[in-house]
Design an enzyme around this catalytic site. Structure first.
Site, PDB file in Angstrom:
ATOM      1  N   GLY A 137       0.744  -1.316  -0.131  1.00 34.51           N
ATOM      2  CA  GLY A 137      -0.095  -0.117  -0.062  1.00 34.51           C
ATOM      3  C   GLY A 137       0.813   1.212   0.020  1.00 34.51           C
ATOM      4  N   SER A 138       2.245   1.058  -0.456  1.00 32.62           N
ATOM      5  CA  SER A 138       2.866   1.982  -0.504  1.00 32.62           C
ATOM      6  C   SER A 138       3.182   2.940   0.981  1.00 32.62           C
ATOM      7  CB  SER A 138       2.816   3.042  -1.591  1.00 32.62           C
ATOM      8  OG  SER A 138       2.381   2.343  -2.556  1.00 32.62           O
ATOM      9  N   TYR A 196      -5.742  -8.331   1.494  1.00 33.82           N
ATOM     10  CA  TYR A 196      -4.764  -8.810   2.174  1.00 33.82           C
ATOM     11  C   TYR A 196      -5.110  -9.852   3.155  1.00 33.82           C
ATOM     12  CZ  TYR A 196      -1.681  -5.488   0.138  1.00 33.82           C
ATOM     13  OH  TYR A 196      -0.857  -4.833  -0.871  1.00 33.82           O
ATOM     14  N   SER A 200       5.407  -4.786  -1.699  1.00 29.92           N
ATOM     15  CA  SER A 200       5.523  -3.213  -2.045  1.00 29.92           C
ATOM     16  C   SER A 200       6.185  -2.839  -0.788  1.00 29.92           C
ATOM     17  CB  SER A 200       4.229  -2.836  -2.333  1.00 29.92           C
ATOM     18  OG  SER A 200       4.121  -1.354  -2.242  1.00 29.92           O
ATOM     19  N   PHE A 215      -0.490   0.426 -14.647  1.00 29.52           N
ATOM     20  CA  PHE A 215      -1.020   0.861 -13.640  1.00 29.52           C
ATOM     21  C   PHE A 215      -0.324   1.879 -12.763  1.00 29.52           C
ATOM     22  CE2 PHE A 215      -4.211  -2.146 -14.520  1.00 29.52           C
ATOM     23  CZ  PHE A 215      -3.571  -3.383 -14.707  1.00 29.52           C
ATOM     24  N   ASP A 245       6.716  -4.216 -13.593  1.00 34.81           N
ATOM     25  CA  ASP A 245       6.987  -3.144 -12.418  1.00 34.81           C
ATOM     26  C   ASP A 245       7.858  -2.088 -12.841  1.00 34.81           C
ATOM     27  OD1 ASP A 245       7.134  -1.611 -10.047  1.00 34.81           O
ATOM     28  OD2 ASP A 245       7.341  -3.427  -8.894  1.00 34.81           O
ATOM     29  N   GLY A 269       0.647  -6.556  -8.231  1.00 32.71           N
ATOM     30  CA  GLY A 269      -0.504  -6.973  -7.805  1.00 32.71           C
ATOM     31  C   GLY A 269      -1.107  -8.142  -8.509  1.00 32.71           C
TER      32      GLY A 269
END
Lengths: 523, 344
Positions: free
Chosen positions: B114-115, B126, B190, B237, B288, B319
């Site tokens: 979720g950065s 999750y 992430s 994305f 990515d 993802g």
């Protein structure tokens, strides 16, 4: 097109699927999208993406700050509602690319890497069925050492009671009381266990299981529960917001409150109606309350005070009190609903009292829901405890209650105001005791989870009204007034829940009578 | 502008199944709305939009879960366990007995992605992922609800991760094997992968045992723009611009992406020499845009003499592991399973 269907099968091996089958993988991610609508949703997402790309700041700001969002689980509707924001006079980018046939064709028939579509594994790996609410037992575990042992013995005791081994149960109660002497019963699991041990003792040994409490006492404890923790305030604020929105454009409105309880909910609504654009409506408020044993007419007393407040705010207002011990004692004509007024039914933790142990033959609740429906309310706000305390087996009820009330008491630890806290605990303890000790008509605390209420209310001819992001935001703001960090508001498919440490404890929803007569039950 | 976006969208549609495309595009749309240009975040709307699920002690697909509050930190940990064989034991939360006295049961401490800003341990994506981890790897998973940015910047997430590791190690009911200890692994996707690295460093410095790190397209970065960032910007994305936003929201205010939290082996990187750093499984998605940083990380670990395995999934987007509808998902699960069971 056939390849898509294979990769998103729900795991059933039957060859044909009903056309409105929900994509099971997206369901596991919290989104309900019909398989038949996947392409449309994708197209809409793409259109939105294009719009945003060209006008990012302005549109983003608008969607984030001004737009009200509803039920994000229903992706189809949510995305559609965002798109419809742009049919309003918001500056639009050049739309000509969307009508370019080549572009549209690409949208409709995207090429796909064939290797990602081998459907063989998806049959075995369907997403967990989060929807099986009847089997949901939510636990926030209490880890303190004495707590763990107490929980085990409590559950064993409940089990023996269910199996009718009453003398063994008695021995276990003694053991529990002994264990209690070695823990701190001032807080935490020790305190909660104490309440449950007392409740079990009463169930086993007491001849007087149901004491008639004075109305004054009940209202007094309720008031303290209201002050000590946010649950009731959440219920009131959320219901009021929904009622306010439903009353928009109506000049004659009538709120019927199923449990008046000193009218704590209504000053805020009166004020909000006073301040609404276009001016306040003529507000009628009917408050239902139990008969008082000492002849004290608290309904009228509070009604008078509310009338004074309304007069001060220039809101035309009439209050009527209706005395009833039970909701199913009421004849709807007593409520004196006028055909030209918009009716709001407000039920804060009352509907569950109408349930009985028989899930198929529930005449009281059916009777009441039927007359509610016949009043054709523009809104019915329902707030209920988010718990499964009406299960047929005593052990299951007991376990559910143990986890539910331990979480509830835990949240109360954060409250420091005395005597509000102690009195709030007493309020909860009485409720808990009713769940554990009582049976038959004496057991009125028959809480059922939101998922069950959804089915019941839909079957009774109501359709859900969505509670949106504005109500959510208001609820979040309310929580900032309570310094405790563990409270959480969650959006649950158009309803809002308030919980402690990720465990929802109370659920608020809004409903409207369906125009047609009672729809057939879905199987 | 519209033309190039159309190209981008078509490219991403070509490489993922339709429902995955919808899921990730939905997140992209929502996240775009939530990030504000001034660096603040619309947390209320974020929580409203996030799909959450409660824990469930009744097994579903043979996995059950329950939440436990760490009293010391008030942080929530969600524990996932395989269902007991004996149905009579369903619904009971076992907090006294160890996982096993004979076999080793790996405990994977999972930090969701979720950065650093989005999602929670109880986010549906999750929760579902952790359940699948338990099923596939025969492990116990503890998902940590760490504090997020921009409200809580560096090093809060690492502090919370470290607290969670210590908490896990001190639970007698997470022990297994004949020598009664907790077989702990760290994992994350992430930002969660980034957290796993830093917690592992702290663990190594403090002599706390971590048996392995699993980093799923971990979030790393740096000031310079790498080839993959330039080539893949906005194509699948993710944009470089949004990555920049998240780093600005997490790193100390005014600092840049060469901060050692972000650029592990960069000019301000901290050496891992002499540290008993665990073996790592680093999974890189070939589509990515941050892959050059992840590959540099793998390289850096190797040069520091640390054991590392790279799993490069060429056609995978970020993802890819949310939905089990692609080969990369199964490849990933197999690799993780082998990684945590190789000690047994």
């Amino acid at each position: 097109m056939g390849t898509y269907d294979k990769s998103i099968s729900s795991g059933s091996s039957s060859s044909s699927k009903p056309p409105d089958q929900i994509d099971s993988l997206l369901s596991g991610a919290g989104y309900k999208v019909r398989s038949s609508e996947l392409r449309t949703v994708a197209q809409s997402l793409e259109r939105l993406d294009n719009v945003l790309v060209n006008n990012y700041l302005e549109i983003s700001h608008h969607l984030s700050n001004d737009a009200i969002h509803y039920n994000p689980s229903d992706l189809f509707s949510w995305v559609d509602s965002l798109l419809s924001e742009f049919n309003q006079p918001v500056p639009m980018p050049d739309q000509s690319t969307l009508s370019d046939p080549a572009y549209v064709n690409t949208l409709v028939v995207p090429t796909l890497d064939p290797t990602v579509n081998a459907g063989v594994w998806t049959e075995h790996h369907a997403a967990p069925q989060h929807g099986i609410q009847q089997q949901l037992t939510v636990v926030t575990a209490m880890e303190e050492d004495p707590g763990i042992q107490l929980v085990h013995v409590l559950m064993t005791c409940a089990d023996t009671i269910q199996r009718g081994e009453l003398s063994l149960a008695g021995t276990l109660i003694e053991k529990l009381q002994d264990l209690l002497t070695r823990v701190n019963t001032g807080f935490g699991m020790g305190k909660v266990a104490g309440y449950f041990i007392e409740a079990l003792s009463r169930r086993l040994f007491s001849t007087l299981l149901y004491t008639n409490r004075s109305v004054y006492e009940s209202e007094f404890l309720y008031h303290n529960f209201y002050e000590a923790c946010p649950y009731l305030k959440f219920a009131h604020f959320t219901a009021n917001q929904a009622i306010l929105e439903a009353f928009d454009g109506h000049d004659c409105v009538h709120v019927i409150d199923f449990s008046f309880m000193q009218g704590l909910q209504w000053p805020a609504l009166i004020q909000a109606l006073a301040l609404r654009s276009g001016g306040p409506p003529f507000l009628r408020l009917t408050g239902i309350g139990p008969p008082s044993s000492d002849g004290h007419d608290s309904l009228s007393e509070v009604g008078l005070r509310l009338a004074e407040l309304a007069r001060f705010m220039n809101v035309r207002f009439v209050f009527r009190g209706v005395v009833a011990s039970r909701l199913d004692d009421i004849k709807p004509c007593e409520l004196q609903v006028n055909p030209n007024e918009a009716v709001a039914i407000n039920s804060i933790m009352q509907l569950h009292r109408l349930l009985n142990s028989n899930s198929t033959h529930n005449s009281s609740i059916d009777f009441v829901l039927a007359w509610i429906r016949n009043l054709n309310p523009i809104i019915m706000t329902v707030v209920e405890q988010e718990a499964n305390h009406n299960q047929p087996e005593f052990f299951d009820r007991f376990t559910a209650a143990l986890y539910y009330y331990s979480t509830l008491f835990d949240s109360l630890e954060a409250c420091s105001a005395q005597p509000e806290k102690a009195l709030a605990e007493m309020y909860i303890q009485r409720e808990l005791c009713n769940v554990v000790c009582c049976e038959g008509s004496a057991r009125v605390e028959r809480h059922e989870p939101l998922a069950t209420w959804r089915v019941r209310l839909s079957g009774a001819g109501f359709k859900p009204l969505q509670l949106g992001s504005n109500a959510f935001k208001q609820a979040s703001m309310l929580l900032t007034l309570f310094s405790a960090e563990g409270y959480c508001v969650e959006e649950n498919e158009g309803c809002l829940t308030l919980g402690w440490h990720n465990r929802p404890l109370i659920a608020a929803s809004a409903w409207q009578a369906v125009a047609e007569p009672r729809p057939p039950l879905e199987h | 502008m519209a033309g190039s976006n159309e190209v981008r969208v078509n490219e991403s549609k070509r490489v993922v199944p339709l429902n995955t495309w919808i899921l990730i595009s939905n997140f992209k749309l929502a996240y775009n709305m939530l990030r504000r240009p001034d660096g603040t975040f619309n947390r209320d709307l974020a929580e409203f939009l996030d799909r959450k699920v409660p824990a469930n002690t009744i097994p579903v697909d043979k996995v059950y879960s329950f939440d436990v509050v760490d009293r010391a930190t008030s942080l929530l940990n969600r524990v996932y366990r395989p269902a007991p064989e004996n149905e009579a034991q369903w619904g009971i939360v076992e907090l006294e007995k160890p996982l096993s006295t004979t076999e080793i049961v790996p405990v994977i401490i999972f930090f969701h992605g979720g950065s650093f800003t989005h999602s929670s341990a109880n986010s549906a994506i999750y929760d579902t992922f952790c359940r699948r981890l338990v099923s596939n790897c025969k492990a116990v998973v503890v998902s940590v609800n760490y504090r997020r940015s921009p409200e809580h910047r560096y090093p809060c997430a690492y502090d919370d991760g470290w607290a969670a590791l210590k908490w896990v190690h001190s639970r007698s009911w997470l022990q297994s094997g004949k020598d009664s200890k907790v077989y702990a692994y760290l994992a994350g996707d992430s930002s969660g992968g980034n957290i796993a690295h830093h917690v592992a460093v702290r663990a190594a410095e403090s002599g706390v045992e971590v048996l392995g790190n699993i980093l799923l397209h971990p979030m790393f970065g740096g000031e310079i723009r790498t080839e993959s960032e330039k080539k893949l910007d906005g194509k699948y994305f993710v944009t470089v611009q949004d990555r920049d936003w998240y780093w600005r929201a997490y790193l100390p205010e005014g600092d840049d992406r060469d901060h050692p939290a972000c650029n592990i082996f960069g000019p301000r990187g901290i050496s891992l020499e002499g540290l008993k750093f665990p073996k790592s499984l680093v999974v890189v998605a070939g589509l990515d845009l941050a892959q050059d940083w992840q590959l540099a990380y793998v390289d850096g670990l190797g040069k520091s003499g640390k054991e590392v395995k790279l799993l490069y999934l060429k056609q995978a987007t970020i993802g890819f592991y949310f939905l089990p509808n692609n080969e990369h998902f199964y490849c990933l699960m197999d690799e993780i399973k082998n990684f945590v069971n190789s000690n047994c």
